[in-house]
Structure formats: C-alpha cells, structure tokens
Design an enzyme around this catalytic site. Structure first.
Site, PDB file in Angstrom:
ATOM      1  N   ARG A   1       0.851  -1.181   0.000  1.00  0.00           N
ATOM      2  CA  ARG A   1       0.000   0.000   0.000  1.00  0.00           C
ATOM      3  C   ARG A   1       0.895   1.243   0.000  1.00  0.00           C
ATOM      4  O   ARG A   1       1.936   1.282   0.670  1.00  0.00           O
ATOM      5  CB  ARG A   1      -0.911   0.035   1.233  1.00  0.00           C
ATOM      6  CG  ARG A   1      -2.116  -0.903   1.156  1.00  0.00           C
ATOM      7  CD  ARG A   1      -3.150  -0.449   0.133  1.00  0.00           C
ATOM      8  NE  ARG A   1      -4.320  -1.328   0.076  1.00  0.00           N
ATOM      9  CZ  ARG A   1      -4.496  -2.334  -0.776  1.00  0.00           C
ATOM     10  NH1 ARG A   1      -3.569  -2.638  -1.669  1.00  0.00           N
ATOM     11  NH2 ARG A   1      -5.610  -3.035  -0.766  1.00  0.00           N
TER      12      ARG A   1
ATOM     13  N   HIS B   1      -1.176   0.385  -9.813  1.00  0.00           N
ATOM     14  CA  HIS B   1      -1.851  -0.538  -8.880  1.00  0.00           C
ATOM     15  C   HIS B   1      -2.332  -1.763  -9.675  1.00  0.00           C
ATOM     16  O   HIS B   1      -3.536  -2.033  -9.760  1.00  0.00           O
ATOM     17  CB  HIS B   1      -3.015   0.131  -8.149  1.00  0.00           C
ATOM     18  CG  HIS B   1      -3.339  -0.567  -6.861  1.00  0.00           C
ATOM     19  ND1 HIS B   1      -3.668   0.088  -5.702  1.00  0.00           N
ATOM     20  CD2 HIS B   1      -3.364  -1.894  -6.553  1.00  0.00           C
ATOM     21  CE1 HIS B   1      -3.904  -0.791  -4.743  1.00  0.00           C
ATOM     22  NE2 HIS B   1      -3.714  -2.007  -5.245  1.00  0.00           N
TER      23      HIS B   1
ATOM     24  N   GLU C   1      -4.058   7.716  -5.182  1.00  0.00           N
ATOM     25  CA  GLU C   1      -4.217   7.023  -6.470  1.00  0.00           C
ATOM     26  C   GLU C   1      -5.460   7.537  -7.177  1.00  0.00           C
ATOM     27  O   GLU C   1      -6.478   7.763  -6.508  1.00  0.00           O
ATOM     28  CB  GLU C   1      -4.318   5.505  -6.229  1.00  0.00           C
ATOM     29  CG  GLU C   1      -3.056   4.941  -5.614  1.00  0.00           C
ATOM     30  CD  GLU C   1      -3.128   3.441  -5.335  1.00  0.00           C
ATOM     31  OE1 GLU C   1      -4.145   2.815  -5.699  1.00  0.00           O
ATOM     32  OE2 GLU C   1      -2.170   2.895  -4.766  1.00  0.00           O
TER      33      GLU C   1
HETATM   34  P1  NAD Z   1      -1.141 -10.887   5.131  1.00  0.00           P
HETATM   35  O1  NAD Z   1      -2.023 -10.318   6.183  1.00  0.00           O
HETATM   36  O2  NAD Z   1      -1.186 -12.349   4.829  1.00  0.00           O
HETATM   37  O3  NAD Z   1       0.391 -10.507   5.435  1.00  0.00           O
HETATM   38  C1  NAD Z   1       0.802  -9.256   5.932  1.00  0.00           C
HETATM   39  C2  NAD Z   1       1.948  -9.512   6.902  1.00  0.00           C
HETATM   40  O4  NAD Z   1       2.493  -8.237   7.290  1.00  0.00           O
HETATM   41  C3  NAD Z   1       1.509 -10.223   8.190  1.00  0.00           C
HETATM   42  O5  NAD Z   1       2.285 -11.396   8.388  1.00  0.00           O
HETATM   43  C4  NAD Z   1       1.778  -9.208   9.281  1.00  0.00           C
HETATM   44  O6  NAD Z   1       2.227  -9.803  10.505  1.00  0.00           O
HETATM   45  C5  NAD Z   1       2.895  -8.385   8.648  1.00  0.00           C
HETATM   46  N1  NAD Z   1       3.095  -7.085   9.295  1.00  0.00           N
HETATM   47  C6  NAD Z   1       2.199  -6.339   9.987  1.00  0.00           C
HETATM   48  N2  NAD Z   1       2.810  -5.227  10.451  1.00  0.00           N
HETATM   49  C7  NAD Z   1       4.098  -5.291  10.041  1.00  0.00           C
HETATM   50  C8  NAD Z   1       5.237  -4.433  10.210  1.00  0.00           C
HETATM   51  N3  NAD Z   1       5.162  -3.298  10.906  1.00  0.00           N
HETATM   52  N4  NAD Z   1       6.409  -4.818   9.659  1.00  0.00           N
HETATM   53  C9  NAD Z   1       6.510  -5.971   8.951  1.00  0.00           C
HETATM   54  N5  NAD Z   1       5.469  -6.826   8.780  1.00  0.00           N
HETATM   55  C10 NAD Z   1       4.288  -6.480   9.306  1.00  0.00           C
HETATM   56  O7  NAD Z   1      -1.488 -10.038   3.821  1.00  0.00           O
HETATM   57  P2  NAD Z   1      -1.139 -10.411   2.303  1.00  0.00           P
HETATM   58  O8  NAD Z   1      -2.254 -11.178   1.706  1.00  0.00           O
HETATM   59  O9  NAD Z   1       0.242 -10.921   2.249  1.00  0.00           O
HETATM   60  O10 NAD Z   1      -1.211  -8.938   1.663  1.00  0.00           O
HETATM   61  C11 NAD Z   1      -0.341  -7.904   2.112  1.00  0.00           C
HETATM   62  C12 NAD Z   1      -0.823  -6.571   1.593  1.00  0.00           C
HETATM   63  O11 NAD Z   1      -0.549  -6.479   0.193  1.00  0.00           O
HETATM   64  C13 NAD Z   1      -2.340  -6.372   1.690  1.00  0.00           C
HETATM   65  O12 NAD Z   1      -2.712  -5.882   2.950  1.00  0.00           O
HETATM   66  C14 NAD Z   1      -2.616  -5.366   0.600  1.00  0.00           C
HETATM   67  O13 NAD Z   1      -2.613  -4.071   1.146  1.00  0.00           O
HETATM   68  C15 NAD Z   1      -1.445  -5.522  -0.362  1.00  0.00           C
HETATM   69  N6  NAD Z   1      -1.862  -6.018  -1.689  1.00  0.00           N
HETATM   70  C16 NAD Z   1      -1.633  -5.246  -2.792  1.00  0.00           C
HETATM   71  C17 NAD Z   1      -1.996  -5.705  -4.047  1.00  0.00           C
HETATM   72  C18 NAD Z   1      -1.753  -4.902  -5.299  1.00  0.00           C
HETATM   73  O14 NAD Z   1      -2.471  -5.082  -6.281  1.00  0.00           O
HETATM   74  N7  NAD Z   1      -0.756  -4.047  -5.336  1.00  0.00           N
HETATM   75  C19 NAD Z   1      -2.595  -6.966  -4.189  1.00  0.00           C
HETATM   76  C20 NAD Z   1      -2.800  -7.734  -3.037  1.00  0.00           C
HETATM   77  C21 NAD Z   1      -2.428  -7.250  -1.797  1.00  0.00           C
END
Ligand code: NAD
Length: 370
Positions: free
Chosen positions: A266, A317, A295
């Site tokens: 994000r 995105h 965005e």
């Molecule tokens: P997830 O919840 O499985 O994994 C996120 C991880 O980040 C968790 O393990 C959590 O413990 C960790 N985390 C939380 N705070 C943290 C910190 N301060 N430092 C390091 N790690 C920390 O989520 P996911 O399915 O892996 O997705 C991650 C993010 O990717 C989503 O929340 C979304 O915002 C983003 N995303 C973007 C797109 C895109 O099109 N660009 C697509 C899918 C997801």
C-alpha cells in the site's frame, strides 16, 4: 432456491455478479470505470440494499454503515487489503465485511518479482534506447549496465501470504532471504525453504549454498540488495507496529546505496517525498512502485521527477491485475468469485449462520459470543 436480496456493486467485477442473478438476486452495477461518489453509496444503502460490493477506492465509514444498518447486512470487498474500511465503524453497526485473500497471492508476489527484475536489469531505459533509436553500438558497459537478481540477497518485509509466496519464487533464483515480520514468523515455511536451498546446493543445481533467516528490521534493510514490502497499511493506533511511513527518511538511510526498494503493498507505507529525495541523492539505487499515497498518481507527485525516471519504475496498482486472478468466477481462483462467495455466505447464512466461522469475513470480533 430463490433469493430476493438486493445488491449494489460500486464497480463491474465481471460475470461473477451473474452468479448472484441466477440465484434470484437483484444486482445493480455502477456502470462507470471511475468510483461512484460516496453520496451515491450512502443513497443506495438508504434505499435498503442487503449487500454492497466495494473496491479499495470506496471510503467506508459510519456515514455508509450507519445509513441503514437494519437493512445492510454485508459489505463484500473486492481486494485483500481493506484499509479503506473503518473497521470500528463496521463493528459499531454490526455489519460484517468480507475480503478476497489467497486468490491474488501468487499474482501479487510474481508482480513484485517482475518489478524487481525490470528495475534492476534496467528494462525500461533499455527499451527506450532501442525505441528512441539511440542504440548506437554494442559495448561491454556503455551506455549503462543493470544488476543481476540471481544470487543476491532480498529482504522480505512482512511474511504473510504474499511475502511467503515471493520467498518461494526468490529461492528459485538462488537468492538469499532476510525475513522481517514483528507479528508473524512462519518458521515451518522458512525451514522448508532452507531445506529446498540445501537440496539445490547438494545436487549441484545451485552453485552457492543459499540461506534464509528472520532478522530485525534494521539488519534486513542494512544487508539487503533488494527490499520488498508486503505489509498491510496500518495507521498509528491500529497496531503496536504500524506500517504508515515505515519507509521514511530515517529508514531509507539504513539501505545500501546499491539497494533497490519494491512496493506493491500500500502506498502510504512509503513516504514518497523522502523516497524521491533518496533517489535524487543516489542514497539507494532505485525503486519500483505499484501503489501510492494518492491514487491515481497525481501529476505533481515527487515520484514523477524526470531526474529520477531512469531508476524509478511506476505502475498503476496493477499487481493483482491478471485475467484469472481478477475475473475468475471460481471462488478458489478469482477475486470476483471469492468476493461473491463472501457475500453469499453472509446473506444466505452459510456455516449455520455463524459469521465467526465464515472464512472471508474480516471483522469476526464483532460477532463473537462473549
Ligand atoms: P497478510 O495479512 O497475509 O500478510 C501481511 C503480513 O504483514 C503479516 O504477516 C503481518 O504480521 C505483517 N506485518 C504487519 N505489520 C508489520 C510491520 N510493521 N512490519 C513488517 N510486517 C508487518 O497479507 P497479504 O495477503 O500478504 O497482503 C499484504 C498486503 O498487500 C495487503 O494488505 C494489501 O494491502 C497488499 N496487496 C496489494 C496488491 C496490489 O495489487 N498491489 C494486491 C494484493 C495485496
């Protein structure tokens, strides 16, 4: 079974809405590609819809949840991230909201990997050279060289679904991996990857013996050739380890001047002004971004500075934007199918009507029996 539910979708999510129509639902889809004004969403909720299908472009707070809490039964978000939804407000009005985890994991992880390769191997400036007819000669190092990904060290920040999927792909490129996650350390997975690395080395598939380990944040940034971000957006107060501006002037200075930053999580996780400055001063080698504080990316964004264009890749995105991932009506393959399944689970009372058992509901805490 005939269902008389009324649903409003703020965006066209393809054929999946027809799954609802064949079940008897009345579905209205906002026809424009841009997001609808918030006032329209509020009006639709006031009109008595049962379900609302949303995307990350729709700000959802008390104004929406409170518009008609007795008729609105579910919000189904077409995304895994839900930072556009005020969870406390959803809970206050006891409205469950769902998301679409897992089905976009591999697509988003591979996009991070491809961004990393495109950035490091200078694919954009190299194509420009060819297209702009400035390719005057073959030369050992002129006009520029790229950097290999193979054999390098990557720091994966956030080892949730997407971070772990990226690690799996990096192992195939003989990369070493530094992992950082303050809330979730998956040692089983990391040990399994190390076993794969051991085997590849023992059988002569990888020349070097690669390694993977969890380390503190500073060490990950300090030692990595690539830093890839896979965290949710958590603003101060939402977590003991918020991610808002996790990458800022101070933390960007921890990276090597030869290192690259990749972000398809994000936008607000990175302080964009600080990143543009770091790139201008060559304090890091480059950045590839798919997400932004605002965005679409505004015309006056510091990231558009032409003096850093050769080392700053910008994408719209787009990480989950692959055909099956976005549009498959199969809830095990596509965001559209999973989004609609989350909505059906709540409206049709699957899992014995127990919201806490529904796999795609996020705010289960609002429904736990005390
Ligand atoms: P997830 O919840 O499985 O994994 C996120 C991880 O980040 C968790 O393990 C959590 O413990 C960790 N985390 C939380 N705070 C943290 C910190 N301060 N430092 C390091 N790690 C920390 O989520 P996911 O399915 O892996 O997705 C991650 C993010 O990717 C989503 O929340 C979304 O915002 C983003 N995303 C973007 C797109 C895109 O099109 N660009 C697509 C899918 C997801």
């Amino acid at each position: 079974m005939e269902n008389k539910f009324r649903v409003f979708a703020t965006c066209d999510i393809g054929d999946a809405v027809n799954l609802l129509r064949t079940r008897g639902y009345e579905v209205e889809v906002y026809p424009k590609p841009e997001p609808p004004p918030k006032s329209l969403i509020v009006d639709k909720v006031k009109s008595g819809i049962d379900g609302l299908i949303t995307t990350l472009r729709d700000p959802l707070d008390a104004e929406v949840f409170g518009a008609s809490p007795r008729t609105l039964k579910v919000v189904a978000q077409y995304a895994v991230g839900f930072d556009n939804i005020n969870r406390a407000d959803a809970n206050r009005y006891k409205i469950p909201f769902t998301h679409t985890p897992d089905v976009l994991t591999e697509a988003t992880a591979e996009f991070a990997f491809f961004m990393m390769g495109a950035l490091a191997r200078k694919m954009w400036p190299a194509e420009h050279l060819t297209r702009d007819n400035e390719w005057g000669y073959w030369h050992p190092y002129l006009p520029f060289l790229g950097d290999e990904v193979t054999g390098k060290t990557i720091a994966v920040i956030g080892t949730g679904r997407i971070g772990l999927a990226l690690i799996k792909k990096c192992a195939g490129f003989d990369m070493n991996v530094l992992c950082y996650d303050p809330a979730y350390e998956n040692h089983n997975y990391i040990n399994a990857i190390q076993e794969v690395m051991n085997l590849r080395h023992a059988r002569g598939i990888s020349k070097e013996h690669n390694w993977i380990k969890y380390v503190p944040f500073e060490e990950a940034l300090h030692d990595a050739d690539f830093v890839s971000i896979h965290v949710p957006l958590l603003r101060p107060g939402e977590s003991p380890t918020p991610t808002y501006h996790l990458f800022n002037e101070r933390t960007l200075r921890m990276m090597k001047p030869t290192a690259f930053l990749i972000n398809d999580s994000r936008g607000p996780v990175v302080d964009e002004a600080a990143l543009a400055q770091a790139l201008r001063e060559n304090r890091i080698a480059g950045a590839a971004l798919d997400v932004y504080a605002k965005e679409p990316l505004p015309a006056d964004s510091p990231l558009r500075d032409p003096t850093i264009a050769d080392r700053c890749r910008l994408y719209p995105h787009f990480a989950s934007a692959a055909r099956i991932t976005r549009l498959s009506t199969d809830p095990d393959k596509g965001m559209a199918g999973r989004c609609v399944q989350g909505l059906i689970d709540v409206l049709e009372g699957n899992y014995g009507g127990d919201i806490t058992k529904m796999p795609f509901v996020v705010n289960k805490e609002a429904f736990a029996k005390s």
